[in-house]
Enzyme design. Sequence first.
Site, PDB file in Angstrom:
ATOM      1  N   CYS A   1      -4.674  -0.533  -9.451  1.00  0.00           N
ATOM      2  CA  CYS A   1      -4.659   0.871  -9.022  1.00  0.00           C
ATOM      3  C   CYS A   1      -5.287   1.763 -10.097  1.00  0.00           C
ATOM      4  O   CYS A   1      -4.872   1.717 -11.256  1.00  0.00           O
ATOM      5  CB  CYS A   1      -3.228   1.323  -8.752  1.00  0.00           C
ATOM      6  SG  CYS A   1      -3.144   3.038  -8.236  1.00  0.00           S
TER       7      CYS A   1
ATOM      8  N   LYS B   1      -2.350  -8.798  -9.092  1.00  0.00           N
ATOM      9  CA  LYS B   1      -3.457  -8.249  -8.297  1.00  0.00           C
ATOM     10  C   LYS B   1      -4.343  -7.445  -9.224  1.00  0.00           C
ATOM     11  O   LYS B   1      -3.849  -6.609  -9.987  1.00  0.00           O
ATOM     12  CB  LYS B   1      -2.920  -7.361  -7.178  1.00  0.00           C
ATOM     13  CG  LYS B   1      -4.043  -6.649  -6.435  1.00  0.00           C
ATOM     14  CD  LYS B   1      -3.701  -6.320  -5.003  1.00  0.00           C
ATOM     15  CE  LYS B   1      -4.887  -5.711  -4.295  1.00  0.00           C
ATOM     16  NZ  LYS B   1      -4.715  -4.294  -4.003  1.00  0.00           N
TER      17      LYS B   1
ATOM     18  N   ARG C   1      -6.548  -1.982   4.681  1.00  0.00           N
ATOM     19  CA  ARG C   1      -6.690  -0.873   5.629  1.00  0.00           C
ATOM     20  C   ARG C   1      -6.867  -1.317   7.076  1.00  0.00           C
ATOM     21  O   ARG C   1      -6.347  -0.682   7.988  1.00  0.00           O
ATOM     22  CB  ARG C   1      -7.880   0.010   5.206  1.00  0.00           C
ATOM     23  CG  ARG C   1      -7.583   0.818   3.965  1.00  0.00           C
ATOM     24  CD  ARG C   1      -8.834   1.370   3.341  1.00  0.00           C
ATOM     25  NE  ARG C   1      -9.629   0.317   2.714  1.00  0.00           N
ATOM     26  CZ  ARG C   1     -10.666   0.540   1.935  1.00  0.00           C
ATOM     27  NH1 ARG C   1     -11.039   1.777   1.696  1.00  0.00           N
ATOM     28  NH2 ARG C   1     -11.334  -0.454   1.391  1.00  0.00           N
TER      29      ARG C   1
ATOM     30  N   GLY D   1     -10.663  -6.893   0.059  1.00  0.00           N
ATOM     31  CA  GLY D   1     -11.650  -5.820   0.060  1.00  0.00           C
ATOM     32  C   GLY D   1     -12.621  -5.904   1.218  1.00  0.00           C
ATOM     33  O   GLY D   1     -13.414  -6.839   1.298  1.00  0.00           O
TER      34      GLY D   1
ATOM     35  N   MET E   1       0.846  -1.187   0.000  1.00  0.00           N
ATOM     36  CA  MET E   1       0.000   0.000   0.000  1.00  0.00           C
ATOM     37  C   MET E   1       0.883   1.239   0.000  1.00  0.00           C
ATOM     38  O   MET E   1       1.683   1.416   0.917  1.00  0.00           O
ATOM     39  CB  MET E   1      -0.917  -0.034   1.226  1.00  0.00           C
ATOM     40  CG  MET E   1      -1.919  -1.179   1.145  1.00  0.00           C
ATOM     41  SD  MET E   1      -2.683  -1.553   2.719  1.00  0.00           S
ATOM     42  CE  MET E   1      -3.699  -0.134   2.978  1.00  0.00           C
ATOM     43  N   LEU E   2       0.700   2.068  -1.024  1.00  0.00           N
ATOM     44  CA  LEU E   2       1.565   3.231  -1.232  1.00  0.00           C
ATOM     45  C   LEU E   2       1.627   4.098   0.012  1.00  0.00           C
ATOM     46  O   LEU E   2       0.585   4.451   0.571  1.00  0.00           O
ATOM     47  CB  LEU E   2       1.015   4.086  -2.377  1.00  0.00           C
ATOM     48  CG  LEU E   2       1.401   3.675  -3.793  1.00  0.00           C
ATOM     49  CD1 LEU E   2       0.697   4.561  -4.810  1.00  0.00           C
ATOM     50  CD2 LEU E   2       2.912   3.731  -3.987  1.00  0.00           C
TER      51      LEU E   2
ATOM     52  N   HIS F   1      -9.137  -7.599  -5.637  1.00  0.00           N
ATOM     53  CA  HIS F   1      -9.915  -6.607  -4.892  1.00  0.00           C
ATOM     54  C   HIS F   1     -11.325  -6.667  -5.481  1.00  0.00           C
ATOM     55  O   HIS F   1     -11.535  -6.312  -6.640  1.00  0.00           O
ATOM     56  CB  HIS F   1      -9.272  -5.229  -5.082  1.00  0.00           C
ATOM     57  CG  HIS F   1      -9.936  -4.138  -4.316  1.00  0.00           C
ATOM     58  ND1 HIS F   1      -9.459  -2.859  -4.286  1.00  0.00           N
ATOM     59  CD2 HIS F   1     -11.050  -4.128  -3.541  1.00  0.00           C
ATOM     60  CE1 HIS F   1     -10.236  -2.096  -3.527  1.00  0.00           C
ATOM     61  NE2 HIS F   1     -11.220  -2.850  -3.078  1.00  0.00           N
TER      62      HIS F   1
ATOM     63  N   GLN G   1       5.760  -5.704  -5.198  1.00  0.00           N
ATOM     64  CA  GLN G   1       4.695  -5.366  -6.139  1.00  0.00           C
ATOM     65  C   GLN G   1       5.192  -4.332  -7.146  1.00  0.00           C
ATOM     66  O   GLN G   1       5.649  -3.250  -6.768  1.00  0.00           O
ATOM     67  CB  GLN G   1       3.457  -4.814  -5.437  1.00  0.00           C
ATOM     68  CG  GLN G   1       2.323  -4.689  -6.454  1.00  0.00           C
ATOM     69  CD  GLN G   1       1.066  -4.063  -5.911  1.00  0.00           C
ATOM     70  OE1 GLN G   1       1.068  -2.901  -5.532  1.00  0.00           O
ATOM     71  NE2 GLN G   1      -0.002  -4.834  -5.887  1.00  0.00           N
TER      72      GLN G   1
END
Length: 316
Positions: free
Chosen positions: A83, A122, A217, A195, A1-2, A154, A53
């Site tokens: 993304c 992904k 998250r 997700g 995750m960026l 996702h 990734q």
Amino acid sequence: MLDWTDRHARYFFRLFSDNLLLYTEMVTTGAIIYGDRTRFLKFHPTEHPLALQLGGSDPDALEQCAQLGEAAGFDEINLNIGCPSDRVQAGRFGACLMAEPQLVADCVVRMRDTVNIPVTVKCRIGIDDNDSYAFFKTFVDTVANGGCTTFAIHARKAWLKGLSPKQNREIPPLVHDTVYRLKDERPDLTVIVNGGIRNMDQVEEHLEYVDGVMLGREVFQNPSILLDVDRRIFDQVTPVRTREDILALYLKYVDEELDCGTRLKELVPPLFGLFQGCAGARAWRRYISENAYRQDAGIEVLYDAASRAFDLQLAA
Ligand SMILES: Cc1cc2nc3c(=O)[nH]c(=O)nc-3n(C[C@H](O)[C@H](O)[C@H](O)COP(=O)(O)O)c2cc1C
């Protein structure tokens, strides 16, 4: 995750389990080829198993980066086809590549030909009005023909125009059933659902239908959901660590990193959520955010935060 799963955060999450597969942030092929390669490919030996990734769509560049990733010691190369940001679309990578499955397959072929570690993908379940199961299945089948056998999905589509990346993680509805259906129709593939998954009960439910679960998250907002992951998911009978154990172990790492010149502000992000749901959690977060970003902030900020918020005395 960026901006989230940097090497410090990954070190922190590894403290919860030896079994979790960790992923780097998406790193573009350009950043590796022309940028600060050491920064993007550096990791701590305890981070294994660890996937690099990549974001890109040029088979030559992806081949080169996959090689560099393998040489750096990564356990897997994962290609980001999920993304939706404008910047990523301008570079012709990320979710917009769901419309070009043959190009993705070609990229997979090139990377697989050059490395011995797994190459995985992904993706989303669709983009824009291409949100039928047939579209998704054609994408997966085409990429699987290139030799990809693992898909992390996702389970919501992305709108390529009109929504921000954040909105694209919230507004399109989650359809986990689409991912289950794929696993049902392609049992030969390793299918990982992602997700909106928030606790170990939900992880266990998803595992009735698919091979793996990817958490994003929630592990930042409430990392303690991982405290019993080894016992519940990986059937290990190792003693369960407490939040305080994790903090004490991470503080040792913080100490070492500060000695190497890392700033405290780079090391604290994964700590914010550690005490989520505990009395004192707000005071913990507030003390860190008010004090850890100072130029001269040292490890005492974290000792003080623990002492003020929880009356927790940690040996220096
Ligand atoms: C700040 C942020 C950065 C993200 N960066 C990436 C990324 O670099 N690569 C990726 O595959 N997904 C990225 N994602 C998406 C997550 O991996 C995940 O697919 C998404 O948040 C849905 O899962 P969740 O509901 O468990 O968070 C990012 C999400 C957030 C919130």
